[in-house]
Design an enzyme around this catalytic site. Sequence first.
Site, PDB file in Angstrom:
ATOM      1  N   CYS A   2       0.855  -1.173   0.000  1.00 28.29           N
ATOM      2  CA  CYS A   2       0.000   0.000   0.000  1.00 28.29           C
ATOM      3  C   CYS A   2       0.898   1.232   0.000  1.00 28.29           C
ATOM      4  O   CYS A   2       1.983   1.216   0.551  1.00 28.29           O
ATOM      5  CB  CYS A   2      -0.879   0.026   1.234  1.00 28.29           C
ATOM      6  N   ARG A  27       3.935   0.489  -6.924  1.00 25.39           N
ATOM      7  CA  ARG A  27       3.873  -0.502  -5.852  1.00 25.39           C
ATOM      8  C   ARG A  27       2.751  -1.514  -6.069  1.00 25.39           C
ATOM      9  O   ARG A  27       2.715  -2.539  -5.415  1.00 25.39           O
ATOM     10  CB  ARG A  27       3.665   0.206  -4.509  1.00 25.39           C
ATOM     11  N   TRP A  74      -3.820  -2.275  -1.584  1.00 27.31           N
ATOM     12  CA  TRP A  74      -3.698  -3.594  -2.204  1.00 27.31           C
ATOM     13  C   TRP A  74      -4.459  -4.530  -1.276  1.00 27.31           C
ATOM     14  O   TRP A  74      -4.046  -4.747  -0.139  1.00 27.31           O
ATOM     15  CB  TRP A  74      -2.221  -3.962  -2.300  1.00 27.31           C
ATOM     16  N   ASN A 100      -0.885   0.703   6.232  1.00 24.13           N
ATOM     17  CA  ASN A 100      -0.153  -0.291   5.439  1.00 24.13           C
ATOM     18  C   ASN A 100       0.233  -1.421   6.381  1.00 24.13           C
ATOM     19  O   ASN A 100       0.954  -1.200   7.345  1.00 24.13           O
ATOM     20  CB  ASN A 100       1.102   0.386   4.843  1.00 24.13           C
ATOM     21  N   GLY A 101      -0.268  -2.632   6.129  1.00 24.83           N
ATOM     22  CA  GLY A 101       0.040  -3.768   7.004  1.00 24.83           C
ATOM     23  C   GLY A 101      -1.170  -4.657   7.175  1.00 24.83           C
ATOM     24  O   GLY A 101      -2.212  -4.427   6.546  1.00 24.83           O
ATOM     25  N   GLU A 486      15.622 -17.061 -13.468  1.00 25.58           N
ATOM     26  CA  GLU A 486      15.230 -15.657 -13.564  1.00 25.58           C
ATOM     27  C   GLU A 486      14.496 -15.377 -14.879  1.00 25.58           C
ATOM     28  O   GLU A 486      13.508 -14.641 -14.901  1.00 25.58           O
ATOM     29  CB  GLU A 486      16.478 -14.770 -13.401  1.00 25.58           C
ATOM     30  N   LYS A 490      10.655 -13.963 -15.141  1.00 22.11           N
ATOM     31  CA  LYS A 490      10.269 -12.764 -15.905  1.00 22.11           C
ATOM     32  C   LYS A 490       9.087 -13.084 -16.813  1.00 22.11           C
ATOM     33  O   LYS A 490       8.131 -12.330 -16.892  1.00 22.11           O
ATOM     34  CB  LYS A 490      11.432 -12.241 -16.766  1.00 22.11           C
ATOM     35  N   GLU A 493       5.769 -13.628 -14.742  1.00 22.12           N
ATOM     36  CA  GLU A 493       5.129 -12.514 -14.044  1.00 22.12           C
ATOM     37  C   GLU A 493       4.539 -11.462 -14.966  1.00 22.12           C
ATOM     38  O   GLU A 493       3.555 -10.824 -14.600  1.00 22.12           O
ATOM     39  CB  GLU A 493       6.028 -11.892 -12.978  1.00 22.12           C
ATOM     40  N   HIS A 509      15.835 -37.149 -15.493  1.00 24.63           N
ATOM     41  CA  HIS A 509      15.250 -37.726 -14.279  1.00 24.63           C
ATOM     42  C   HIS A 509      13.749 -37.446 -14.177  1.00 24.63           C
ATOM     43  O   HIS A 509      13.170 -37.569 -13.108  1.00 24.63           O
ATOM     44  CB  HIS A 509      15.991 -37.205 -13.043  1.00 24.63           C
ATOM     45  N   LYS A 608       5.220  -4.198  -6.238  1.00 23.82           N
ATOM     46  CA  LYS A 608       6.650  -3.990  -6.322  1.00 23.82           C
ATOM     47  C   LYS A 608       7.348  -4.345  -5.018  1.00 23.82           C
ATOM     48  O   LYS A 608       8.437  -4.887  -5.006  1.00 23.82           O
ATOM     49  CB  LYS A 608       6.933  -2.532  -6.694  1.00 23.82           C
TER      50      LYS A 608
HETATM   51  C1  AGP Z   1      10.921  -9.605  -9.499  1.00 27.21           C
HETATM   52  O1  AGP Z   1      10.661  -9.407 -10.827  1.00 27.21           O
HETATM   53  C2  AGP Z   1       9.795  -9.699  -8.614  1.00 27.21           C
HETATM   54  N1  AGP Z   1       8.793  -8.764  -8.852  1.00 27.21           N
HETATM   55  C3  AGP Z   1      10.016 -10.189  -7.199  1.00 27.21           C
HETATM   56  O2  AGP Z   1      10.381 -11.523  -7.323  1.00 27.21           O
HETATM   57  C4  AGP Z   1      11.043  -9.470  -6.297  1.00 27.21           C
HETATM   58  O3  AGP Z   1      12.335  -9.682  -6.783  1.00 27.21           O
HETATM   59  C5  AGP Z   1      10.895 -10.000  -4.850  1.00 27.21           C
HETATM   60  O4  AGP Z   1       9.618  -9.710  -4.381  1.00 27.21           O
HETATM   61  C6  AGP Z   1      11.940  -9.436  -3.912  1.00 27.21           C
HETATM   62  O5  AGP Z   1      11.850  -8.046  -3.801  1.00 27.21           O
HETATM   63  P1  AGP Z   1      13.001  -7.198  -3.131  1.00 27.21           P
HETATM   64  O6  AGP Z   1      14.211  -7.339  -3.991  1.00 27.21           O
HETATM   65  O7  AGP Z   1      12.469  -5.805  -3.093  1.00 27.21           O
HETATM   66  O8  AGP Z   1      13.238  -7.763  -1.773  1.00 27.21           O
END
Ligand code: AGP
Length: 613
Positions: A2, A27, A74, A100-101, A486, A490, A493, A509, A608
């Site tokens: 949030c 965010r 959120w 926020n929380g 990675e 990408k 997501e 395997h 984010k």
């Molecule tokens: C990456 O593309 C993601 N959106 C996510 O995996 C991110 O890397 C993860 O939430 C960790 O975030 P941070 O690096 O802010 O701790």
Amino acid sequence: MCGIVGYVGPRDATPIILQGLQRLEYRGYDSAGIAIYSQGEIEIRRDAGKISHLFDLVSAAPLHGHLGIGHTRWATHGEPNARNAHPHLSSSGRVVLVHNGIVENYHTLHDELEAEGVHFQSETDTEVIVQLIERYLSSSNSLVTAVQKALSEIQGAHGIVVFSRDEPDKLIAARIGNAGGVVIGLGDGENFVASDLPAILEYTRRAVFLDPQKIAIITPASLQIQTLNGEIVNWKEQHVTWDPIAAEKGEYQHFMQKEIHEQVRSMTDTIAGRVNFSFGKISLPEIQLTPEFAQTIHKIFIVACGTAYHAGLVGKILIERIAHIPVEVDIASEFRYRDPIIEPNTVTIAISQSGETADTLAAMEEARKKGSTLWSIVNAIGSQAMRLADGFISMQCGPEIGVASTKAYTAPLVDLYLLAILLADLRNTLPTQMRYQLVNDLRRLPNLVGICLDRETEVQEIAHLFTDVSNCLYLGRGINMPTAYEGALKLKEISYIHAEAYPAGEMKHGPIALIDKNLPIIAIAPKDLWNEKMVSQIEQAKARGAKIISIANDGDERIKSLSDRVLWIPQTPWLLSPVTTIIPLQFLAYHIAHQRGLDIDQPRNLAKSVTVE
Ligand code: AGP
């Protein structure tokens, strides 16, 4: 996740808050709202949807005043709609709050308040906080005291900002636990508050980061910080240098695309000032590493989530190969509960772009509790992961806005490379010639990254191959196994295509059963120690009809003959190769998602900064 913005001062609070919220859009959120004190009343506009919709609500029914708060939500409790959007009013209508929380003991408090006759207006956990404040206001008549009492009852980690129509000269902000960062921006006869710096950078560079378990009383001309028991504590102002212009999209269509292209700059900035090429030396002053301490380190843990975790997997290979220190890499949310064995002389390194990821912070606390030294590699200056650590390395990327992390993946790869060389040097385990070689290999890195970026069109041209694809397999080995993880993350997501990553040697395997002509395989096969192995695994997949798209070094004819398409990258020193191999995969995910018309910078269900467990 949030976002919070607040203002108190002589200016009209509404545009400041709305623009601040806009700066926090990255965010991730599903509703937004604003509350302004105006002529003795608190007026609220809020609804589900984007901030542009909130702008429309405010222009249809304008709000003006000198005190206000805003929020992007959120959803955790209650669906995203106008009723559940923040700000929330207490039942008398005199107190308003953004939060926020997650209130962990929400059900108990809710039932207790309902039994006292409180009629809840929303399904949110947040509303119990404002109703608790209302409860304590009746007995104390002081907003600060009521907030302190209410906060001592709620469990979990929180950031809140609140004001009352009976005390319209002040905002009260509070931070409980490690989630919910709160930063106060100091102005001249006016003050700002936000969950994140970008919201207020346009107005001030003077920032005070609120520590956990503290309350800030903010008026136009003053700031006082207290504990939850009312003891006044000293605060320290920090000068922030981030340029808000750097947070604009510029010439690019999306922040993600812009941030991929910023990697030449972030590589240069990561190396600059830390590498002495003449002497083959590395300096990382903020980590505060002495030769005596370096020589005592027996083991390193790396804790992180998502993309940062993948960077940690590369870091393990770098530190073990260069510095010969054993490294374990843990997903932070697992580490915090697995009761790790931490012996004396252990260092735990947390990697986090935001520095506010709840699981990573909790893993740090777990490591600290067990006696580990804590270091962090963070992008957000002033973030908790930076402040909790004994030493830190800052990523030198500038703000990363796109939810899909790109430049904040490659920067820590180089930070870990630098750290590995420094550790080895201080432990006297690195032959001088090799140290010079490793340091010298950094020279060409920005240029090699630049060559990969110049080849964006080649990647864009193959995005159409994925038009009807719903599954994808990424294969890698050795130092580029994390590249496969990675790359697959990408794709998942931002394009919502199911993608799985496997160490290529594991295929036989079980997963080889998946292979047929409908499953594209992305094979990461640079010319390194594992190239021969990758060749034979590509051959096996090819024999079963798979469509092969390889990432290979310029001129690798063997890989070319086995692949349907090749995304070429320049030859890179193998310990640095994950920096270049990932770039075509970042572009690939980007262009596939773009072609599908998806919301690249704010993919569905993602935020984010994941500040809740
Ligand atoms: C990456 O593309 C993601 N959106 C996510 O995996 C991110 O890397 C993860 O939430 C960790 O975030 P941070 O690096 O802010 O701790």
